[in-house]
Structures are given as structure tokens and as C-alpha cells.
Write a protein that holds these residues in place. Structure first.
Motif, PDB file in Angstrom:
ATOM      1  N   ARG A 194      53.593  34.791  52.473  1.00 30.55           N
ATOM      2  CA  ARG A 194      54.105  33.917  53.528  1.00 30.55           C
ATOM      3  C   ARG A 194      54.294  34.757  54.774  1.00 30.55           C
ATOM      4  NH1 ARG A 194      53.787  28.634  54.043  1.00 30.55           N
ATOM      5  NH2 ARG A 194      53.690  27.814  51.962  1.00 30.55           N
ATOM      6  N   ARG A 195      53.808  34.252  55.892  1.00 31.42           N
ATOM      7  CA  ARG A 195      53.988  34.920  57.176  1.00 31.42           C
ATOM      8  C   ARG A 195      54.469  33.884  58.184  1.00 31.42           C
ATOM      9  NH1 ARG A 195      54.113  38.585  54.310  1.00 31.42           N
ATOM     10  NH2 ARG A 195      52.770  40.404  54.249  1.00 31.42           N
ATOM     11  N   ILE A 196      55.189  34.376  59.181  1.00 27.63           N
ATOM     12  CA  ILE A 196      55.753  33.497  60.201  1.00 27.63           C
ATOM     13  C   ILE A 196      55.079  33.818  61.533  1.00 27.63           C
ATOM     14  CG2 ILE A 196      57.868  32.827  61.393  1.00 27.63           C
ATOM     15  CD1 ILE A 196      59.326  33.886  58.799  1.00 27.63           C
ATOM     16  N   PRO A 197      54.445  32.817  62.152  1.00 32.04           N
ATOM     17  CA  PRO A 197      53.855  33.059  63.469  1.00 32.04           C
ATOM     18  C   PRO A 197      54.939  33.420  64.484  1.00 32.04           C
ATOM     19  CG  PRO A 197      53.042  31.000  62.529  1.00 32.04           C
ATOM     20  CD  PRO A 197      54.187  31.456  61.676  1.00 32.04           C
ATOM     21  N   ALA A 198      54.637  34.359  65.367  1.00 35.41           N
ATOM     22  CA  ALA A 198      55.585  34.754  66.410  1.00 35.41           C
ATOM     23  C   ALA A 198      55.998  33.535  67.232  1.00 35.41           C
ATOM     24  CB  ALA A 198      54.978  35.839  67.291  1.00 35.41           C
ATOM     25  N   THR A 199      55.067  32.625  67.457  1.00 39.44           N
ATOM     26  CA  THR A 199      55.381  31.418  68.232  1.00 39.44           C
ATOM     27  C   THR A 199      56.399  30.545  67.507  1.00 39.44           C
ATOM     28  OG1 THR A 199      53.452  30.314  67.284  1.00 39.44           O
ATOM     29  CG2 THR A 199      53.168  31.339  69.452  1.00 39.44           C
ATOM     30  N   ALA A 200      56.384  30.562  66.171  1.00 39.89           N
ATOM     31  CA  ALA A 200      57.342  29.763  65.399  1.00 39.89           C
ATOM     32  C   ALA A 200      58.759  30.288  65.591  1.00 39.89           C
ATOM     33  CB  ALA A 200      56.967  29.773  63.924  1.00 39.89           C
ATOM     34  N   LEU A 201      58.903  31.597  65.749  1.00 35.91           N
ATOM     35  CA  LEU A 201      60.229  32.169  66.004  1.00 35.91           C
ATOM     36  C   LEU A 201      60.761  31.711  67.347  1.00 35.91           C
ATOM     37  CD1 LEU A 201      59.632  35.800  64.734  1.00 35.91           C
ATOM     38  CD2 LEU A 201      60.882  33.968  63.577  1.00 35.91           C
ATOM     39  N   VAL A 202      59.906  31.720  68.352  1.00 32.17           N
ATOM     40  CA  VAL A 202      60.303  31.287  69.691  1.00 32.17           C
ATOM     41  C   VAL A 202      60.669  29.806  69.679  1.00 32.17           C
ATOM     42  CG1 VAL A 202      59.495  30.999  72.073  1.00 32.17           C
ATOM     43  CG2 VAL A 202      58.903  33.064  70.803  1.00 32.17           C
ATOM     44  N   GLU A 203      59.859  28.985  69.001  1.00 27.91           N
ATOM     45  CA  GLU A 203      60.137  27.549  68.902  1.00 27.91           C
ATOM     46  C   GLU A 203      61.457  27.290  68.183  1.00 27.91           C
ATOM     47  OE1 GLU A 203      56.742  26.127  66.785  1.00 27.91           O
ATOM     48  OE2 GLU A 203      55.383  26.467  68.474  1.00 27.91           O
ATOM     49  N   PHE A 204      61.714  28.027  67.115  1.00 28.21           N
ATOM     50  CA  PHE A 204      62.939  27.862  66.344  1.00 28.21           C
ATOM     51  C   PHE A 204      64.165  28.126  67.206  1.00 28.21           C
ATOM     52  CE2 PHE A 204      66.214  29.854  63.614  1.00 28.21           C
ATOM     53  CZ  PHE A 204      66.533  28.756  62.828  1.00 28.21           C
ATOM     54  N   VAL A 205      64.156  29.229  67.936  1.00 22.20           N
ATOM     55  CA  VAL A 205      65.284  29.590  68.788  1.00 22.20           C
ATOM     56  C   VAL A 205      65.447  28.560  69.917  1.00 22.20           C
ATOM     57  CG1 VAL A 205      66.216  31.322  70.376  1.00 22.20           C
ATOM     58  CG2 VAL A 205      65.192  32.025  68.205  1.00 22.20           C
ATOM     59  N   ALA A 206      64.347  28.120  70.511  1.00 23.06           N
ATOM     60  CA  ALA A 206      64.409  27.126  71.571  1.00 23.06           C
ATOM     61  C   ALA A 206      65.014  25.822  71.058  1.00 23.06           C
ATOM     62  CB  ALA A 206      63.002  26.878  72.143  1.00 23.06           C
ATOM     63  N   ARG A 207      64.641  25.428  69.833  1.00 23.38           N
ATOM     64  CA  ARG A 207      65.189  24.211  69.239  1.00 23.38           C
ATOM     65  C   ARG A 207      66.684  24.341  68.999  1.00 23.38           C
ATOM     66  NH1 ARG A 207      61.402  23.772  65.846  1.00 23.38           N
ATOM     67  NH2 ARG A 207      62.402  24.690  64.042  1.00 23.38           N
ATOM     68  N   LEU A 208      67.119  25.512  68.522  1.00 26.84           N
ATOM     69  CA  LEU A 208      68.562  25.744  68.337  1.00 26.84           C
ATOM     70  C   LEU A 208      69.319  25.648  69.656  1.00 26.84           C
ATOM     71  CD1 LEU A 208      68.591  28.780  65.866  1.00 26.84           C
ATOM     72  CD2 LEU A 208      69.125  26.389  65.356  1.00 26.84           C
ATOM     73  N   GLU A 209      68.742  26.239  70.703  1.00 32.14           N
ATOM     74  CA  GLU A 209      69.387  26.187  72.027  1.00 32.14           C
ATOM     75  C   GLU A 209      69.459  24.763  72.548  1.00 32.14           C
ATOM     76  OE1 GLU A 209      66.917  28.992  74.134  1.00 32.14           O
ATOM     77  OE2 GLU A 209      68.365  30.608  73.821  1.00 32.14           O
ATOM     78  N   ALA A 210      68.394  23.993  72.359  1.00 35.37           N
ATOM     79  CA  ALA A 210      68.368  22.603  72.823  1.00 35.37           C
ATOM     80  C   ALA A 210      69.388  21.760  72.068  1.00 35.37           C
ATOM     81  CB  ALA A 210      66.966  22.017  72.645  1.00 35.37           C
ATOM     82  N   GLU A 211      69.506  21.985  70.768  1.00 39.41           N
ATOM     83  CA  GLU A 211      70.483  21.237  69.973  1.00 39.41           C
ATOM     84  C   GLU A 211      71.908  21.552  70.424  1.00 39.41           C
ATOM     85  OE1 GLU A 211      69.675  22.233  65.905  1.00 39.41           O
ATOM     86  OE2 GLU A 211      67.793  21.112  65.885  1.00 39.41           O
ATOM     87  N   GLU A 212      72.144  22.807  70.732  1.00 37.97           N
ATOM     88  CA  GLU A 212      73.487  23.200  71.159  1.00 37.97           C
ATOM     89  C   GLU A 212      73.814  22.641  72.555  1.00 37.97           C
ATOM     90  OE1 GLU A 212      75.952  27.277  71.654  1.00 37.97           O
ATOM     91  OE2 GLU A 212      75.038  26.765  69.742  1.00 37.97           O
ATOM     92  N   ALA A 213      72.807  22.547  73.408  1.00 38.07           N
ATOM     93  CA  ALA A 213      73.025  22.039  74.768  1.00 38.07           C
ATOM     94  C   ALA A 213      73.278  20.525  74.768  1.00 38.07           C
ATOM     95  CB  ALA A 213      71.817  22.374  75.642  1.00 38.07           C
ATOM     96  N   ALA A 214      72.766  19.850  73.739  1.00 36.27           N
ATOM     97  CA  ALA A 214      72.896  18.378  73.678  1.00 36.27           C
ATOM     98  C   ALA A 214      74.285  17.936  73.296  1.00 36.27           C
ATOM     99  CB  ALA A 214      71.885  17.807  72.677  1.00 36.27           C
TER     100      ALA A 214
END
Length: 69
Positions: free
Chosen positions: A49-69
Motif C-alpha cells: 500500500r502506498r499513499i500518493p503525495a497528493t492524497a496527503l495534501v487533499e486530506f489535510v485540506a479537507r481537515l482544514e475545511a471541516e474545521e473552518a465550517a
């Protein structure tokens, strides 16, 4: 954006779950849990199993968006 490079000077595109855990400041078990739940996108290459670097960025962005909402 993650700009980590390999020993050969190439941009890293896929990271091991252990490396993703270190980059996110999480434990290895939590990263596997996030992958199983679909919260953190991953790809399978053979038995690995490998994680794309872009998936890490998307994950963090989603967490930030959820917290801002």
C-alpha cells in the motif's frame, strides 16, 4: 505541496504508510485506519500500500475545511 525528493533528486510521488504517518504527525496504526475507512486515499501495488503525495495534501485540506465550517 509536498516537495520531498528522493536520494536521486526526483520528486516523491508515493509514500509508505510509515512515512505518511511521520509527515502527518500521526501514528502508523491511525494512518492504516484512515486508509481502511477511505478518509486517506491509497493505491495498491502488488501486496504493498502506498499513499500518493497528493492524497496527503487533499486530506489535510479537507481537515482544514471541516474545521473552518
Amino acid at each position: 505541496m509536498i516537495t520531498r525528493t528522493s536520494d536521486h533528486g526526483l520528486r516523491v510521488l508515493l509514500v509508505r504508510p510509515e512515512d505518511a504517518a511521520a509527515l502527518l504527525g500521526l501514528g502508523r496504526t491511525k494512518v492504516y485506519e484512515l486508509m481502511r475507512s477511505g478518509a486517506l486515499r491509497s493505491v495498491k501495488i502488488g501486496g504493498l500500500r502506498r499513499i500518493p503525495a497528493t492524497a496527503l495534501v487533499e486530506f489535510v485540506a479537507r481537515l482544514e475545511a471541516e474545521e473552518a465550517a
